[in-house]
Scaffold this active site. Structure first.
Site, short mmCIF file in Angstrom:
data_model
loop_
_atom_site.label_atom_id
_atom_site.label_comp_id
_atom_site.label_asym_id
_atom_site.label_seq_id
_atom_site.Cartn_x
_atom_site.Cartn_y
_atom_site.Cartn_z
N ASN A 17 0.82 -1.21 0.00
CA ASN A 17 0.00 0.00 0.00
C ASN A 17 0.86 1.26 0.00
O ASN A 17 0.59 2.22 -0.73
CB ASN A 17 -0.93 0.02 1.21
CG ASN A 17 -2.02 -1.03 1.14
OD1 ASN A 17 -2.75 -1.10 0.17
ND2 ASN A 17 -2.11 -1.85 2.17
N ASP A 74 9.54 6.24 7.82
CA ASP A 74 8.90 5.64 8.99
C ASP A 74 7.75 6.58 9.33
O ASP A 74 7.91 7.80 9.33
CB ASP A 74 9.86 5.50 10.16
CG ASP A 74 9.39 4.45 11.15
OD1 ASP A 74 8.82 3.43 10.69
OD2 ASP A 74 9.58 4.62 12.37
#
Length: 202
Positions: A17, A74
């Site tokens: 995704n 991140d």
């Protein structure tokens, strides 16, 4: 650094995704994204306590194995009432041994917010760019998307906590947005655009 020199980058991610989102957003800057899976590279253990350190670790890991310029991200969900948790543990909130358990992660989030009035939250994305494995000056950018958590899931687009992440000015959750809407305001797109400016203009 001239923009024409940056036409492709390796992305240190195995999240399909996230890879799709990066490809969609970077394509608008005429940059081709090559996921690390194309090189058969496994994920590195995210052992640090900050988004920045985890992103740098992932970027160096992939760049070391590919010898190519690499970007890594991140990201996570930070909820005010939960002391900015789940934070760096967002993808493994309900189980530290298993990543991307969206259903159980969302269930635990809503459970932990039971009877809590303050639902303010934000998505954060930290993206790192390095030219080579031991690059001493990684480029780092940050993007945030503010909203609030709602109990009832809404929308089938997006991933992660998107069905519960409500954007008041849009009157809907991120999961109820089109890809174009999401990519125009997302924490990830904000961080990517900042990064591209740093790469192009220094």
């Amino acid at each position: 650094m001239e923009s024409k020199k940056i036409n492709k980058l390796v992305l240190a991610s195995t999240n399909s995704n996230k890879v799709k989102e990066f490809i969609d957003i970077f394509s608008k800057n005429d940059v081709k994204i090559i996921p690390q899976s194309r090189f058969g590279i496994d994920s590195v253990n995210e052992k640090h306590i900050t988004f920045v350190e985890n992103a740098i670790e992932k970027a160096r890991h992939v760049s070391r194995l590919t010898k190519l310029p690499t970007i890594a991200e991140d990201s996570g969900l930070c909820v005010d009432a939960l002391n900015n948790n789940p934070g760096i543990f967002s993808s493994r909130y309900s189980s530290l041994d298993k990543k991307n358990c969206s259903i159980s992660n969302n269930s635990l989030l809503i459970k932990n917010l039971h009877n809590i009035e303050n639902r303010k939250a934000y998505y954060i994305s930290i993206i790192v760019f390095i030219n080579y494995p031991n690059d001493p000056i990684p480029l780092i950018s940050e993007g945030r998307l503010y909203g609030k958590i709602i109990d009832e899931a809404s929308g089938n687009n997006g991933f992660g906590y998107d069905p519960h992440f409500y954007i008041p000015i849009f009157g809907k959750t991120v999961a109820s947005m089109t890809n174009e809407e999401k990519n125009s305001i997302s924490h990830r797109s904000i961080a990517i655009n900042k990064l591209m400016n740093k790469i192009i203009y220094g």
